[in-house]
Design a protein around this motif. Structure first.
Motif, PDB file in Angstrom:
ATOM      1  N   VAL A  52       3.870   5.962  -5.658  1.00 31.09           N
ATOM      2  CA  VAL A  52       3.790   6.029  -7.128  1.00 31.09           C
ATOM      3  C   VAL A  52       2.692   6.975  -7.572  1.00 31.09           C
ATOM      4  O   VAL A  52       2.873   7.797  -8.489  1.00 31.09           O
ATOM      5  CB  VAL A  52       3.572   4.611  -7.699  1.00 31.09           C
ATOM      6  CG1 VAL A  52       3.279   4.683  -9.194  1.00 31.09           C
ATOM      7  CG2 VAL A  52       4.803   3.742  -7.439  1.00 31.09           C
ATOM      8  N   VAL A  53       1.555   6.909  -6.938  1.00 30.42           N
ATOM      9  CA  VAL A  53       0.447   7.807  -7.302  1.00 30.42           C
ATOM     10  C   VAL A  53       0.829   9.251  -7.043  1.00 30.42           C
ATOM     11  O   VAL A  53       0.557  10.152  -7.850  1.00 30.42           O
ATOM     12  CB  VAL A  53      -0.817   7.420  -6.514  1.00 30.42           C
ATOM     13  CG1 VAL A  53      -1.906   8.466  -6.723  1.00 30.42           C
ATOM     14  CG2 VAL A  53      -1.313   6.045  -6.951  1.00 30.42           C
ATOM     15  N   PHE A  54       1.503   9.508  -5.903  1.00 26.72           N
ATOM     16  CA  PHE A  54       1.891  10.880  -5.579  1.00 26.72           C
ATOM     17  C   PHE A  54       2.877  11.428  -6.609  1.00 26.72           C
ATOM     18  O   PHE A  54       2.753  12.568  -7.076  1.00 26.72           O
ATOM     19  CB  PHE A  54       2.521  10.908  -4.182  1.00 26.72           C
ATOM     20  CG  PHE A  54       3.078  12.243  -3.784  1.00 26.72           C
ATOM     21  CD1 PHE A  54       2.240  13.282  -3.427  1.00 26.72           C
ATOM     22  CD2 PHE A  54       4.451  12.467  -3.778  1.00 26.72           C
ATOM     23  CE1 PHE A  54       2.750  14.511  -3.060  1.00 26.72           C
ATOM     24  CE2 PHE A  54       4.964  13.691  -3.421  1.00 26.72           C
ATOM     25  CZ  PHE A  54       4.111  14.720  -3.059  1.00 26.72           C
ATOM     26  N   ILE A  55       3.887  10.625  -6.978  1.00 24.99           N
ATOM     27  CA  ILE A  55       4.873  11.087  -7.962  1.00 24.99           C
ATOM     28  C   ILE A  55       4.211  11.365  -9.303  1.00 24.99           C
ATOM     29  O   ILE A  55       4.494  12.360  -9.958  1.00 24.99           O
ATOM     30  CB  ILE A  55       5.994  10.039  -8.103  1.00 24.99           C
ATOM     31  CG1 ILE A  55       6.803   9.959  -6.784  1.00 24.99           C
ATOM     32  CG2 ILE A  55       6.900  10.359  -9.274  1.00 24.99           C
ATOM     33  CD1 ILE A  55       7.832   8.867  -6.773  1.00 24.99           C
ATOM     34  N   GLY A  73       0.820  -1.215   0.000  1.00 25.66           N
ATOM     35  CA  GLY A  73       0.000   0.000   0.000  1.00 25.66           C
ATOM     36  C   GLY A  73       0.842   1.248   0.000  1.00 25.66           C
ATOM     37  O   GLY A  73       0.533   2.235  -0.677  1.00 25.66           O
ATOM     38  N   GLY A  74       1.950   1.237   0.758  1.00 21.47           N
ATOM     39  CA  GLY A  74       2.814   2.418   0.793  1.00 21.47           C
ATOM     40  C   GLY A  74       3.459   2.691  -0.551  1.00 21.47           C
ATOM     41  O   GLY A  74       3.551   3.842  -0.997  1.00 21.47           O
TER      42      GLY A  74
END
Length: 410
Positions: free
Chosen positions: A321-324, A315-316
């Motif tokens: 990846v989504v944030f980047i 999950g982390g």
């Protein structure tokens, strides 16, 4: 003076009697007194005006009536084993001229008989309407009846009927019984002044028949190969369903050596994968049949001990990846919007007062002191662009994007 004294004594020559209240079956003492008596006789008479005693002489043949004390100032008699018919107004007479009398009322309390509950001649069935009636007779005044279900009072409908000198009292409750009434104690309590603090009471225990209710309870939450395993068939009903029947997947138990039925329990001594399936417990009585099922899945203990994936770590990583990705999209948008706006702004500013396009771009940067140096720089840059290869152009653009990206994440 003698005349006045005799006059005062004559005024004190008056009989005094008091009312008496007794319980039926006990003894009543009737007393008549006079403060001054000049040898005049006292007499007791019953409500029918029959003389009971004249002085110490018994006048009525009734073995229950006895002389207790007789003198010129008192006449006391007793009536034993008092009945309700003895109740009434008794008269004490002092035979002066004229005759003087005093009245005393004898009240007899009728003792209520021990109550009886009717309406429970047979066991009731769940959903049936049942009427319970509590009856007591012989009370005077009328007795009070209270109902209790276990320790909680319930309201009944009271009915009072006169029977001669006493009363018959009934109280009725209406029930629509269910399985929660099975074993409930219904108590009728009779209260009356003649009983004091010891009321009569009678209790009946209600029996309700109802069909079975079945539930299977397992001994282990996660059954594993090699374990001891038990299924308990918890069945309730009245009459109690005996015995219970166990099946597996709609048929008989396949391995009677490992699968043992003890009373209501199904015991599997050593679990293995062949025990997987649906087990059913069935219970019956004359009112119906009920059942419950349990699906057994036997786990491999080795598989249960292997470490599973670290869901928190996965999950982390996904979150990073989504944030980047979002930051990259924002930077790209800002980069395109800024360069397009700078080009349009510089073109507009240079068109106003610059002699040529190079000067306009230099003026757009706002540094007029070094205009000539910037002009020479841009002219040289323009010449160098002609000689740039496509991969160099890509590197230059990527470098600018990387600079924007660094500013975003910082």
């Amino acid at each position: 003076l003698l005349t006045n004294h005799h006059l005062a004594m004559k005024m004190a020559q008056f009989p005094i009697a008091q009312n008496v209240t007794v319980v039926e079956g006990s003894t009543a003492n009737m007393t008549c007194r006079v403060d001054y008596n000049d040898n005049t006789s006292l007499q007791w008479s019953n409500p029918a005006q029959q003389t009971l005693f004249f002085g110490d002489k018994k006048a009525l043949r009734d073995n229950r009536i006895e002389l207790v004390r007789a003198s010129w100032k008192e006449l006391t008699i007793s009536i034993s084993d008092v009945t309700l018919s003895d109740e009434g107004q008794y008269t004490c007479s002092l035979f002066t001229m004229p005759v003087k009398t005093s009245k005393a009322f004898l009240t007899v309390l009728g003792v209520p008989a021990k109550p009886e509950i009717t309406g429970l001649s047979r066991p009731a069935q769940e959903g049936e309407d049942v009427t319970l009636t509590c009856t007591t007779s012989g009370s005077k005044p009328a007795a009070d009846i209270r109902w209790f279900r276990n320790d909680k009072e319930v309201q009944g409908q009271k009915e009072v009927n006169a029977t001669g000198r006493s009363f018959t009292v009934r109280s009725t409750i209406h029930l629509k019984v269910d399985r929660t009434d099975d074993g409930a104690a219904y108590t009728c309590v009779v209260e009356h002044i003649a009983l004091g603090s010891l009321p009569h009471q009678v209790t009946e225990v209600l029996e309700v028949h109802y069909p079975p209710q079945v539930q299977i309870v397992r001994s282990v939450i996660v059954p594993q190969e090699g374990q001891y395993f038990k299924l308990e068939c918890v069945s309730k009903g009245n009459p109690l369903p005996e015995p219970v029947f166990w099946t597996k997947d709609g048929g008989e138990l396949p391995d009677v050596e490992r699968m043992i039925v003890e009373g209501r329990d199904l015991i599997i001594t050593t679990l293995n994968k062949t025990d997987n399936g649906t087990y059913r417990c069935e219970a019956s009585n004359h009112l119906g049949t009920n059942r419950d099922e349990f699906t057994l899945y036997v786990y491999d203990p080795n598989a249960l001990t292997q470490p599973g994936p670290d869901h928190a770590l996965i999950g982390g990583v996904v979150a990073v990846v989504v944030f980047i990705t979002l930051c990259f999209i924002i930077v790209l948008g800002r980069y395109l919007a800024r360069h397009k706006g700078t080009y349009l702004t510089n073109e507009a500013k240079g068109a106003e007062d610059a002699p040529d396009a190079d000067t306009a771009i230099i003026n757009a940067e706002g540094n007029h002191a070094h205009a000539e140096e910037k002009k020479e720089y841009y002219q040289g840059a323009a010449r160098n662009v002609v000689h740039l290869k496509s991969e160099n152009l890509g590197f230059a653009n990527n470098y600018a994007l990387r600079q924007e990206y660094v500013r975003c994440i910082m």
